[in-house]
Scaffold this motif. Sequence first.
Motif, mmCIF file in Angstrom:
data_model
loop_
_atom_site.group_PDB
_atom_site.id
_atom_site.type_symbol
_atom_site.label_atom_id
_atom_site.label_comp_id
_atom_site.label_asym_id
_atom_site.label_seq_id
_atom_site.Cartn_x
_atom_site.Cartn_y
_atom_site.Cartn_z
ATOM 1 N N LYS A 178 0.371 -1.293 -0.267
ATOM 2 C CA LYS A 178 0.057 -0.236 0.183
ATOM 3 C C LYS A 178 0.962 1.201 -0.324
ATOM 4 O O LYS A 178 0.415 2.338 0.432
ATOM 5 N N GLY A 179 1.993 1.281 -0.015
ATOM 6 C CA GLY A 179 3.246 1.643 -0.093
ATOM 7 C C GLY A 179 2.879 3.073 1.512
ATOM 8 O O GLY A 179 3.313 4.050 1.060
ATOM 9 N N LEU A 180 2.638 2.358 1.907
ATOM 10 C CA LEU A 180 2.977 2.666 3.183
ATOM 11 C C LEU A 180 4.563 3.801 3.506
ATOM 12 O O LEU A 180 4.870 4.296 4.794
ATOM 13 N N VAL A 181 5.173 2.047 3.469
ATOM 14 C CA VAL A 181 6.742 2.354 3.477
ATOM 15 C C VAL A 181 7.577 2.050 2.113
ATOM 16 O O VAL A 181 7.188 1.268 1.487
ATOM 17 N N ASP A 182 8.624 2.683 2.193
ATOM 18 C CA ASP A 182 9.463 2.289 1.523
ATOM 19 C C ASP A 182 10.083 1.326 0.678
ATOM 20 O O ASP A 182 10.394 0.389 -0.009
ATOM 21 N N GLU A 183 10.800 1.025 2.441
ATOM 22 C CA GLU A 183 12.049 -0.592 2.932
ATOM 23 C C GLU A 183 11.550 -1.225 4.260
ATOM 24 O O GLU A 183 10.663 -0.283 4.196
ATOM 25 N N VAL A 184 11.151 -2.386 3.976
ATOM 26 C CA VAL A 184 11.492 -3.121 5.036
ATOM 27 C C VAL A 184 12.834 -3.568 5.322
ATOM 28 O O VAL A 184 13.545 -4.907 4.192
ATOM 29 N N VAL A 185 13.177 -3.366 6.717
ATOM 30 C CA VAL A 185 14.756 -4.025 7.050
ATOM 31 C C VAL A 185 14.158 -5.423 7.769
ATOM 32 O O VAL A 185 13.065 -5.296 8.346
ATOM 33 N N LEU A 186 15.075 -6.857 7.436
ATOM 34 C CA LEU A 186 14.666 -7.921 7.904
ATOM 35 C C LEU A 186 15.237 -8.943 8.094
ATOM 36 O O LEU A 186 17.305 -8.396 7.390
ATOM 37 N N VAL A 187 15.258 -10.489 8.516
ATOM 38 C CA VAL A 187 16.660 -10.632 8.833
ATOM 39 C C VAL A 187 16.721 -11.867 8.435
ATOM 40 O O VAL A 187 15.625 -12.729 8.568
ATOM 41 N N LYS A 188 17.276 -12.001 7.230
ATOM 42 C CA LYS A 188 16.577 -13.704 6.417
ATOM 43 C C LYS A 188 17.461 -14.428 6.536
ATOM 44 O O LYS A 188 18.656 -14.971 7.409
#
Lengths: 438, 378, 142
Positions: B32-42
């Motif tokens: 929905k375009g609330l954020v540009d990116e997410v930071v996660l742990v792969k």
Amino acid sequence: MIESVCIGCSIGCSLYVGDRIFHRKNAPHNEGKLCKFGMDLLKYYSREKAECKVDGKNVELNEAINEAKKRLEGYSGDEILFLTSCTATNEELAALKLLAEKFDAKCCFYGYGNALFSLKDIENFGRVILTFDPFVSYPLVARRVLKVKEVYEVGFVDGRVNSIILNPENPNFDDALALLDENTIALAEYSPLSTVYTPFLKEVVKSNAKAIVFNPTLNANFAAMLGFESFENKIDFDKVKAIYALEPELINGAIPSPELLIVQSAFSNGWCDKADVVIQSDSFHQKRGSVVNAEGRILINNGKSEQGVEILEKIGGFEQTASKVLETLNVNTIKEFSTVEITEEFREKEFKLKGEGKYYLTTKSNPFLWKGIDHKNFVELSVEDVKELGLSRTDRIKIGDKELCYKPSNIQKGYIVSEILISQLKGLTRVDISNLHY
Amino acid sequence: MKVLAWAKDEEIRAKGSSGGFVTAAMIAALEKGLVDEVVLVKKKNAYEGVPITTNNVEVVKECIGSMHFVPLNLSYFIKSGVKTALPTKPCDARAIIERAKRNQFNIDDVYMVGLNCGGTFNPVLAREVVLSFFEIEPETVIKEEILKGKLIIESKEGKKSVKIDEIEEEGYGRRNACKICDVNIPHMADLACGNWGVLNEKATFVEVFTDKGKEFFENAVDAGYVEFREAKKEEIEIREKIDKAMIKLAKKWREKLDEINDLDRRERLDYYIRMFEKCIGCNACKEVCPPCVCEEAKCVSMNDEMAGYKIPLYNLVRLLHLMDSCIGCGQCEDVCPVDIPLTLIHKRFSERILRKLDYIPGIDMRTPPFQETKILFD
Amino acid sequence: MGGNMTDIKILAFCCNWCSYAGADGAGLERRQMPATLRIIRVMCSGRIDPIFALMGFLEGADGVMVTGCHIGDCHYIDGNYKTKNRYEFLKELVDELGLEPERLRLEWISATEGSIFAQVVKEMTEQVEKLGKSPLRRGFER
């Protein structure tokens, strides 16, 4: 971020290399911890790159490879020497070995293969005998050593732990050897600086006492497994007419000058300046491959480039490198962090105290030193010597042709402790100090 | 607002450690375009994960599930000017707030999706725990979970559980920083998610703290990725009870681990000298320290190896500067090559002054007292 | 330990506008002051980083004094507010580190208070003498 291995020494700390160095806590040998060199690794990788050259002229990679191949073929096997400092992957070393086999030539390295214990095992011993300062030379060993009850350091100056102080004119290891028993592990270094400890190391290996031998180069253990010969005392340089040097960093001090010198290196150094043909390869963190560290642990460097192997395969016209690695390791697949056992026969090298002067210069080895980086600009002097030399706080001193600062320290009179290279790879030397009175 | 929420997508709900709310809401925020990116742990395996920054929904789906054996801090990966959402343990959230105070990014750009946290394990020690307490080959672990004071390990042969107390009595267990951490529900984040209070249900207990958190939650519901119901009184009580128990345990560990407490003044000085004597000056603790953002740091530039001080100036500068900014994340201790118990030492140095100031770093945007220009003391 | 008078070193940071003038005044008034004192003048007590004091201890000072203008009198309006805050940090740090709190002192001394300056130095010297040399001193003199 790439899973990589630090090239500082034969411990081979696992880490991630990306925009910054990131700790890889899952690695069983270093638990993500790194020493100063590991933290500075990006600086090392951002040094000036080597350029492909033939007779000083810049050329394309393929041309350099073809030229190397053409020129090498002009020599017979016993005229060619292949050598490496072992700052290379298993695959590259195996390819170098295959190439040497193809020419029926000798393949040499500097190091000593021995891996029976892991760093964690050190904690289980009741006593440790060291021939180096763990806080400086192999800092990742220090935390293991600190957990041991009795720690002895064999050396010429007072260490941080119980010291067995040697007489520099006539080093005698009887006291240290008397401590060896079931419950003792010896931690020694095999390097151009440590030749003075050779008789000790020889006795340790002979007596089957437990020992871990550390090398200043990352992958000396695999070179030993491949059956590389020792660089230092088996080679008759008068006979050698052509040298193919793969990442020849450690041995920067004395660069031989044969008729043909081919250097395969990631970074520009003294060897590249002297070489007839320079083949540039990718720097270590970009490489895909494995290494075997001081514990005999197989570590994986998860870069993308296989260029180093391809260069060697192209010159030799073979492609069995991968199977050679598996065969040497005696495994079916390369499993990260698994271990292999290595024992090599010990090669003796004679030590002779060199130089003239009033002071004994002892050099503590560390990764910066082997990579030719002066990370410090001072040496340690005893408080008495500082007074005797009339040094004031801002004064500088001169040893050989190096201008240095000094740090007063609680060591014995008449000694200098240095963590940088002052005289070329001589280990213990006699020198003079002059006060420059700034 | 306290609700129980879960992912509408059955696969995400099943795979998630408690209903897959976080994963589903992250996907909704990206789509929905609330954020540009997410930071996660792969996840690489049970003991290793790599932090990644992504805007690819498929990648987000791969990063599902909790990782108790991967003690990372994600605050370094937030870029200035990029709207980012990321899962935050309490120490991540506190790190983010401290970094925002130091102008690394605007806090309004960051959606902190808090995760309740009972602690993380050092991966190398975790392997030993799995082998010796569970008698499971460490490499065969599929999933791990902490529930009601028990560590649950799932392997091919099924599930096994051991009380964490039992493991910790033997000197293994969670990282020291986690043992003494008394912030388990990240109330400084935008919302807090976790399985505390959830009874036999594939769902996440979500508490929303801020308007940003509400926006994030409603976005996921409106986008049709998440379903929810109000939390029952009983569920809220259970969650509070667990939180209280954890805080009590942290206090117990705080006393138990503190070997400095019994020393008198001079012995204490000797202890600190002995500890910092080991320091090899690798600067790793500074590099990983979330509140330390200086590029040309005073601790490094003022340090003089030639001086021969009894305690290196590097360590003293860090002790001083962290008195009002240490968030107790324990990253420094993790990476210290000579095992200096830094978490506890920094805790000891900061405790007294913080009590006087009634200030806790990393819970709000209050100016750090050391930088304050008005008088804070009587 | 004990030690005699000449062995003890007291380091005083004085601000240019008040306490340094105060120290100067003490001299002009020919007040007796212990020979233990070493003064470092700074433009404002707000310039005194707690690290300076710690460095003083590491370099061999047995006591450190931080002095400045009275609150409200700062030449730069709010310099000594910062000093006050930072001094509290320093005090806690020194205490936790294991140095005696008496080795550290904060005093507001105006330009006219030469007598107070002399008095403070005397008191501090007596206190520190009782404690002996600082354990943070190096094992050898540089």
